[in-house]
Design a protein around this motif. Sequence first.
Motif, PDB file in Angstrom:
ATOM      1  N   ASP A   1     -43.176  37.068 -16.695  1.00 13.40           N
ATOM      2  CA  ASP A   1     -42.545  38.378 -16.727  1.00 13.40           C
ATOM      3  C   ASP A   1     -41.998  38.753 -15.353  1.00 13.40           C
ATOM      4  OD1 ASP A   1     -41.855  40.773 -18.253  1.00 13.40           O
ATOM      5  OD2 ASP A   1     -43.274  41.763 -16.918  1.00 13.40           O
ATOM      6  N   ALA A   2     -42.778  38.555 -14.303  1.00 13.80           N
ATOM      7  CA  ALA A   2     -42.312  38.884 -12.950  1.00 13.80           C
ATOM      8  C   ALA A   2     -41.097  38.037 -12.587  1.00 13.80           C
ATOM      9  CB  ALA A   2     -43.437  38.671 -11.936  1.00 13.80           C
TER      10      ALA A   2
ATOM     11  N   TYR B   1     -38.920  36.652 -14.682  1.00 10.47           N
ATOM     12  CA  TYR B   1     -37.808  37.129 -15.514  1.00 10.47           C
ATOM     13  C   TYR B   1     -37.196  38.395 -14.916  1.00 10.47           C
ATOM     14  CZ  TYR B   1     -35.489  39.200 -19.596  1.00 10.47           C
ATOM     15  OH  TYR B   1     -34.587  39.777 -20.453  1.00 10.47           O
ATOM     16  N   ARG B   2     -38.026  39.317 -14.519  1.00  7.56           N
ATOM     17  CA  ARG B   2     -37.521  40.577 -13.936  1.00  7.56           C
ATOM     18  C   ARG B   2     -36.727  40.326 -12.644  1.00  7.56           C
ATOM     19  NH1 ARG B   2     -40.380  45.533 -15.563  1.00  7.56           N
ATOM     20  NH2 ARG B   2     -41.853  44.997 -17.203  1.00  7.56           N
ATOM     21  N   ARG B   3     -37.205  39.387 -11.831  1.00  7.91           N
ATOM     22  CA  ARG B   3     -36.522  39.089 -10.566  1.00  7.91           C
ATOM     23  C   ARG B   3     -35.236  38.289 -10.767  1.00  7.91           C
ATOM     24  NH1 ARG B   3     -41.642  37.538  -9.006  1.00  7.91           N
ATOM     25  NH2 ARG B   3     -40.999  35.361  -8.931  1.00  7.91           N
ATOM     26  N   GLN B   4     -35.208  37.405 -11.744  1.00  5.53           N
ATOM     27  CA  GLN B   4     -34.107  36.450 -11.859  1.00  5.53           C
ATOM     28  C   GLN B   4     -33.156  36.689 -13.033  1.00  5.53           C
ATOM     29  OE1 GLN B   4     -33.612  34.522  -9.355  1.00  5.53           O
ATOM     30  NE2 GLN B   4     -35.578  34.937  -8.379  1.00  5.53           N
ATOM     31  N   HIS B   5     -33.454  37.648 -13.875  1.00  2.00           N
ATOM     32  CA  HIS B   5     -32.611  37.874 -15.055  1.00  2.00           C
ATOM     33  C   HIS B   5     -31.156  38.155 -14.672  1.00  2.00           C
ATOM     34  CE1 HIS B   5     -31.602  38.884 -19.144  1.00  2.00           C
ATOM     35  NE2 HIS B   5     -31.088  40.042 -18.734  1.00  2.00           N
ATOM     36  N   ASP B   6     -30.927  38.944 -13.635  1.00  4.01           N
ATOM     37  CA  ASP B   6     -29.561  39.250 -13.214  1.00  4.01           C
ATOM     38  C   ASP B   6     -28.821  38.039 -12.665  1.00  4.01           C
ATOM     39  OD1 ASP B   6     -29.766  41.870 -14.007  1.00  4.01           O
ATOM     40  OD2 ASP B   6     -30.227  42.640 -12.003  1.00  4.01           O
TER      41      ASP B   6
ATOM     42  N   GLU C   1     -32.826  33.577 -18.674  1.00  2.93           N
ATOM     43  CA  GLU C   1     -33.342  34.147 -19.918  1.00  2.93           C
ATOM     44  C   GLU C   1     -34.702  33.519 -20.189  1.00  2.93           C
ATOM     45  OE1 GLU C   1     -32.041  36.586 -21.629  1.00  2.93           O
ATOM     46  OE2 GLU C   1     -30.148  36.653 -20.526  1.00  2.93           O
TER      47      GLU C   1
ATOM     48  N   VAL D   1     -44.883  42.607 -21.562  1.00  2.70           N
ATOM     49  CA  VAL D   1     -43.812  41.783 -20.991  1.00  2.70           C
ATOM     50  C   VAL D   1     -42.455  42.390 -21.316  1.00  2.70           C
ATOM     51  CG1 VAL D   1     -45.168  39.648 -21.062  1.00  2.70           C
ATOM     52  CG2 VAL D   1     -43.660  40.202 -22.973  1.00  2.70           C
ATOM     53  N   SER D   2     -41.472  42.062 -20.486  1.00  8.12           N
ATOM     54  CA  SER D   2     -40.131  42.599 -20.695  1.00  8.12           C
ATOM     55  C   SER D   2     -39.178  41.579 -21.317  1.00  8.12           C
ATOM     56  CB  SER D   2     -39.566  43.099 -19.370  1.00  8.12           C
ATOM     57  OG  SER D   2     -39.594  42.077 -18.400  1.00  8.12           O
ATOM     58  N   PHE D   3     -39.592  40.328 -21.423  1.00  8.14           N
ATOM     59  CA  PHE D   3     -38.724  39.319 -22.042  1.00  8.14           C
ATOM     60  C   PHE D   3     -38.961  39.272 -23.549  1.00  8.14           C
ATOM     61  CE2 PHE D   3     -42.454  37.085 -20.300  1.00  8.14           C
ATOM     62  CZ  PHE D   3     -42.941  36.431 -21.421  1.00  8.14           C
TER      63      PHE D   3
END
Length: 173
Positions: free
Chosen positions: A76-77, A79-84, A88, A110-112
Motif C-alpha cells: 500500500d505504501a 502504491y501510494r508513492r509510485q501510482h502517479d 498499478e 489498503v488503497s489499491f
Amino acid sequence: MRRTSCSRFALLAVLLAAMPARASPAADVGQPAPRLVVPEVEGPVFDLSALKGKVVIVNFWATWCAPCRDEMPILDAFYRRQHDRGVEVLGLSMDRSRDREAVKKVMRSVSFPVALAADASVNGFGTVRALPVTYVVDAVGTVRVRLSPDTPLTEKRLEDAVLPLLSGEPTPR
C-alpha cells in the motif's frame, strides 16, 4: 478379454479422477504476462492487458495468510508513492467467494484495488499453491519478477524490482 479391458479402463478413469487437478503453469519471468480479467471487489473490471504502458504488481494473498497480511502495508505504501509514476497494484485474494466480507474488511486498510481470484473470468496465472506470491509486469506486458514465499516482499525488493522499470515521469490519469 473385453471385460478385462473395460475393467482396466474403468480403473484408469477412477485413478485419473482421484488425482488432484494439475495447476495451470505459473507465469514465467521473461515471458509475456498471462491474461487476467477479474472484477474488483468494489470497482470496475481489472484487465491486465488493458494496462500496457504501466508497471503492474499482482499480489496473490488470502485473509488467513499472516505473511500476506504483513505485506499489505508495504504494498500500500509503495502504491501510494509510485501510482502517479505509472504503477498499478492488484491484490488478488485466493479466498473463497463466501469469504467476500473478510476480504472487504482487509480492503479497508489498503488503497489499491482488490479482487477475488474465484471471480476471474480469465486467470492465466493459474492456481497458486503457496502464498504470498507477487508478480511484477513491465509496461510492455512482460513478467519481470516473481517474489514467492521463499523471497518475501520487502520495501527494498519491491523498489529494486519496480523502480528500474519506471520512466521517471508521472503518467497522466
